[in-house]
Design a protein around this motif. Structure first.
Motif, short mmCIF file in Angstrom:
data_model
loop_
_atom_site.label_atom_id
_atom_site.label_comp_id
_atom_site.label_asym_id
_atom_site.label_seq_id
_atom_site.Cartn_x
_atom_site.Cartn_y
_atom_site.Cartn_z
N TYR A 120 58.29 31.34 38.28
CA TYR A 120 57.81 29.99 38.55
C TYR A 120 56.59 30.07 39.46
CZ TYR A 120 62.42 28.66 36.79
OH TYR A 120 63.53 28.50 36.00
N VAL A 121 55.62 29.23 39.16
CA VAL A 121 54.37 29.23 39.93
C VAL A 121 53.99 27.79 40.25
CG1 VAL A 121 53.55 31.36 38.84
CG2 VAL A 121 52.94 29.15 37.84
N MET A 122 53.08 27.67 41.21
CA MET A 122 52.38 26.42 41.50
C MET A 122 50.89 26.68 41.31
SD MET A 122 54.30 24.62 44.75
CE MET A 122 53.65 25.84 45.89
N TYR A 123 50.18 25.72 40.76
CA TYR A 123 48.76 25.92 40.49
C TYR A 123 47.97 24.73 41.02
CZ TYR A 123 49.60 22.81 36.50
OH TYR A 123 49.95 21.75 35.72
N SER A 124 46.72 25.03 41.35
CA SER A 124 45.78 24.01 41.79
C SER A 124 44.86 23.65 40.63
CB SER A 124 44.97 24.50 42.98
OG SER A 124 43.96 23.57 43.32
N THR A 125 44.53 22.39 40.51
CA THR A 125 43.66 21.95 39.42
C THR A 125 42.19 22.30 39.68
OG1 THR A 125 43.52 19.77 40.45
CG2 THR A 125 45.20 20.10 38.75
N ALA A 126 41.87 22.78 40.87
CA ALA A 126 40.49 23.19 41.16
C ALA A 126 40.17 24.49 40.44
CB ALA A 126 40.30 23.35 42.67
N PRO A 127 38.95 24.68 39.94
CA PRO A 127 38.60 25.92 39.23
C PRO A 127 38.74 27.12 40.14
CG PRO A 127 36.98 24.22 38.80
CD PRO A 127 37.85 23.69 39.89
N TYR A 128 39.08 28.24 39.54
CA TYR A 128 39.28 29.50 40.24
C TYR A 128 38.13 30.43 39.86
CZ TYR A 128 41.75 33.74 41.79
OH TYR A 128 42.12 34.90 42.42
N TYR A 129 37.20 30.63 40.76
CA TYR A 129 36.03 31.47 40.48
C TYR A 129 36.15 32.75 41.27
CZ TYR A 129 34.07 27.14 38.66
OH TYR A 129 33.87 25.99 37.96
N THR A 130 35.84 33.86 40.63
CA THR A 130 35.84 35.17 41.29
C THR A 130 34.42 35.53 41.69
OG1 THR A 130 35.62 36.25 39.16
CG2 THR A 130 37.84 35.96 39.99
N LYS A 131 34.27 36.17 42.82
CA LYS A 131 32.96 36.59 43.29
C LYS A 131 32.46 37.79 42.48
CE LYS A 131 33.52 35.00 48.06
NZ LYS A 131 33.55 35.42 49.46
N ASN A 132 33.37 38.69 42.15
CA ASN A 132 32.99 39.88 41.40
C ASN A 132 33.51 39.77 39.97
OD1 ASN A 132 31.86 40.97 43.74
ND2 ASN A 132 33.85 41.82 44.37
N ALA A 133 32.80 40.39 39.05
CA ALA A 133 33.21 40.32 37.65
C ALA A 133 34.39 41.23 37.37
CB ALA A 133 32.05 40.70 36.74
N THR A 134 34.57 42.30 38.19
CA THR A 134 35.65 43.25 37.95
C THR A 134 36.71 43.06 39.00
OG1 THR A 134 34.52 44.91 39.29
CG2 THR A 134 34.10 44.92 36.91
N LEU A 135 37.97 43.36 38.60
CA LEU A 135 39.07 43.28 39.55
C LEU A 135 39.14 44.55 40.37
CD1 LEU A 135 41.79 41.77 37.19
CD2 LEU A 135 40.30 40.58 38.79
N ILE A 136 39.68 44.43 41.57
CA ILE A 136 39.78 45.56 42.49
C ILE A 136 41.13 46.23 42.28
CG2 ILE A 136 39.80 46.26 44.90
CD1 ILE A 136 38.13 43.80 45.52
N PRO A 137 41.17 47.46 41.77
CA PRO A 137 42.46 48.11 41.54
C PRO A 137 43.04 48.66 42.82
CG PRO A 137 40.69 49.56 40.88
CD PRO A 137 40.04 48.28 41.35
N GLN A 138 44.36 48.74 42.87
CA GLN A 138 45.06 49.35 43.99
C GLN A 138 45.75 50.60 43.47
OE1 GLN A 138 47.72 46.45 45.58
NE2 GLN A 138 46.17 45.48 46.86
#
Length: 296
Positions: A120-138
């Motif tokens: 189960y999740v909760m979400y915001s209706t505001a757009p979700y913008y990422t600063k970088n095009a690639t995700l940071i792997p761990q």
């Protein structure tokens, strides 16, 4: 003398009749006629069209439930085109067929579920913008060769949304796709639950405008349209066209009156040929010829 000659004549006629009857009763071995170039082209064209029609129909039987139906359901749900921010609130691992009426992720869509995971999740209706095009792997751990294996953590993606002023909706259900199931390698439920099943995990998601309690982690409208075109429209058109061509090649498309007149003429000619070629008629004709050629 006349009686003896007449008896001999009758005996000759009977022997001749018996001989002709035996010859006509024996099946004649007919040599198979050689096919012309036109007949060969017609045969191979028919075989190709028939195999294409059967293959297209069989492909539709498998592609429609596996790919086309989920794509149509996804488009009908009307998901947002821009991702929004989602936060995992809780995760439930349940067992039992009555508790597992649905699952956030399941490998295989036909078997009964006896264990499932609800996220189960909760979400915001505001757009979700990422600063970088690639995700940071761990990096989690290193293998024996020294190569590090990594998994993507959604909370590690920097976002431009601020923590203040965000309005989150009520709880919604997170699904791997519109059906909540799939097949490897497209669907990896172990990786899905590990990444998105942690509480307070933040990640981009897409919610449905038609049913706001349904959330997906991936949505691309053009991709689903291409699936419908490639997996439904193309096989359907190919099957339809080949079936129509086969019907035109082998079906009599003329009006009913002309077709009935032609059938009657064909039957009449066949009856006349059968009457002329009957065994008794041919034997009588041969007997009369023998009488004519008999020496006096």
């Amino acid at each position: 003398m006349r009686s003896s000659s007449s008896e001999l004549l009758l005996d000759q006629q009977q022997e001749l009749r018996k001989r002709k009857l035996l010859e006509l009763a024996q099946p004649k071995k007919k040599k198979a006629p050689k096919r012309t170039c036109r007949e060969r082209v017609w045969f191979y064209t028919t075989s190709f069209l028939a195999m294409t029609a059967v293959g297209g129909g069989s492909a539709l039987l498998f592609l429609v439930p596996l790919y086309v139906d989920p794509a149509i359901s996804t488009l009908a749900a009307d998901f947002v085109s821009e991702p929004v921010k989602c936060v995992t609130t809780r995760r439930e691992d349940l067992c039992g067929i009555f508790n597992c009426t649905w699952s956030s992720c399941r490998e295989g869509c036909t078997s009964d579920m006896y264990s499932c995971t609800h996220i189960y999740v909760m979400y915001s209706t505001a757009p979700y913008y990422t600063k970088n095009a690639t995700l940071i792997p761990q990096s989690d751990d290193d293998d024996d060769d020294g190569n590090s294996s990594s998994t993507v953590s959604p909370s590690s993606v920097p976002t431009s949304t601020t923590q203040s002023g965000e309005n989150f909706t009520e709880e919604a259900v997170l699904l791997v796709n519109i059906k909540g199931c799939g097949y490897p390698p497209e669907v990896d439920c172990e990786n899905f639950t590990t990444i998105y099943g942690r509480e307070n995990a933040e990640f981009p998601c897409f919610y449905s405008r038609g049913n706001r309690t349904v959330v997906l982690i991936h949505y691309n409208r053009e991709e689903h349209v291409q699936v419908i075109i490639h997996y439904f429209a193309v096989p359907f058109i190919v099957t339809l066209v080949t079936s129509v061509v086969l019907c035109v090649m082998y079906c009599d498309c003329r009006c009913g009156t002309e077709r009935s007149h032609r059938r009657r003429r064909t039957r009449r000619c066949a009856v006349e040929d059968a009457s002329d070629g009957s065994i008794s008629t041919r034997v009588d004709m041969l007997a009369s010829q023998a009488e004519v050629t008999k020496p006096l």
